[in-house]
Design a protein around this motif. Structure first.
Motif, short mmCIF file in Angstrom:
data_model
loop_
_atom_site.label_atom_id
_atom_site.label_comp_id
_atom_site.label_asym_id
_atom_site.label_seq_id
_atom_site.Cartn_x
_atom_site.Cartn_y
_atom_site.Cartn_z
N LEU A 1 22.08 45.53 49.25
CA LEU A 1 20.73 45.78 49.74
C LEU A 1 20.17 44.54 50.41
CD1 LEU A 1 18.97 47.68 46.79
CD2 LEU A 1 19.60 48.60 49.01
N THR A 2 19.52 44.72 51.54
CA THR A 2 18.85 43.59 52.17
C THR A 2 17.59 43.29 51.37
OG1 THR A 2 17.51 44.98 53.62
CG2 THR A 2 19.67 44.28 54.46
N PRO A 3 17.11 42.07 51.42
CA PRO A 3 15.88 41.76 50.68
C PRO A 3 14.71 42.66 51.07
CG PRO A 3 16.95 39.74 51.39
CD PRO A 3 17.71 40.87 52.02
N ALA A 4 14.61 43.00 52.34
CA ALA A 4 13.50 43.86 52.79
C ALA A 4 13.60 45.24 52.14
CB ALA A 4 13.51 43.98 54.31
N TRP A 5 14.81 45.82 52.12
CA TRP A 5 14.98 47.13 51.49
C TRP A 5 14.72 47.04 49.99
CZ3 TRP A 5 14.69 51.79 53.07
CH2 TRP A 5 15.08 52.14 54.35
N ALA A 6 15.21 46.00 49.36
CA ALA A 6 15.03 45.85 47.91
C ALA A 6 13.55 45.76 47.56
CB ALA A 6 15.78 44.61 47.41
N VAL A 7 12.80 44.97 48.31
CA VAL A 7 11.36 44.83 48.05
C VAL A 7 10.65 46.15 48.32
CG1 VAL A 7 9.25 43.69 48.85
CG2 VAL A 7 11.30 42.35 48.41
N SER A 8 10.99 46.80 49.42
CA SER A 8 10.36 48.06 49.78
C SER A 8 10.59 49.13 48.70
CB SER A 8 10.90 48.55 51.13
OG SER A 8 10.42 49.84 51.41
N LEU A 9 11.84 49.27 48.27
CA LEU A 9 12.16 50.27 47.24
C LEU A 9 11.52 49.93 45.90
CD1 LEU A 9 15.93 50.93 48.08
CD2 LEU A 9 13.98 52.40 48.61
#
Length: 157
Positions: free
Chosen positions: A26-34
């Motif tokens: 997971l990219t950091p952006a996806w991880a934070v978003s989810l």
């Protein structure tokens, strides 16, 4: 009311649920978003996992996609069954659409969607709710201006 997840999020969550996608990718952006949406969380061993809310979101999105497919099939079947102005009930539409493929409620929701679009209409000939008929909407015929064809007290001629 719960929001339906978009297609990229659905693909990602489904991959995490099935194990096709590893949480470490997971990219950091996806991880934070989810995580901020509550779709992923840390499990008891401090590993990233899909949360119960994420599981429900995937199931809800899959159900919505399945309903879209059912709507398309029911539209085709309904058009064939009601050609020439004939009416039909729910069961023939369900049988023709594929009784083993779709549930009764999915077909009924498809018919309701057709009614909401203005493509279909439903009516009852008695007070029995199990005898609801479905037909295509009648085309609107515009009368010529200035023509006095209306008869007072009569709805249709």
């Amino acid at each position: 009311m719960a929001k339906i997840v978009d297609t990229p999020t659905l693909t990602l969550l489904n991959g995490l649920r099935t194990g096709a996608k590893r949480p470490s990718t997971l990219t950091p952006a996806w991880a934070v978003s989810l995580a901020t949406r509550g779709l992923i969380e840390l499990d008891e061993k401090s590993r990233v996992a899909v949360s119960p809310k994420g599981h429900r979101a995937v199931l809800r999105a899959q159900k919505a996609l399945r309903q879209i497919d059912c709507n398309a099939r029911v539209r085709v079947v309904f058009t064939e069954l009601t050609e020439g102005g004939s009416a039909t009930t729910h069961r023939p539409v369900w049988n023709a659409a594929g009784r083993s493929e779709w549930t009764r409620d999915e077909v009924l929701n498809s018919l309701k969607a057709l009614r909401a679009e203005g493509f279909a209409r439903s009516f009852k000939l008695s007070t029995n709710n199990f005898q609801v008929f479905w037909a295509q909407t009648e085309p609107v015929v515009e009368e010529a201006d200035g023509a006095d064809t209306a008869i007072e007290g009569v709805d249709e001629i």
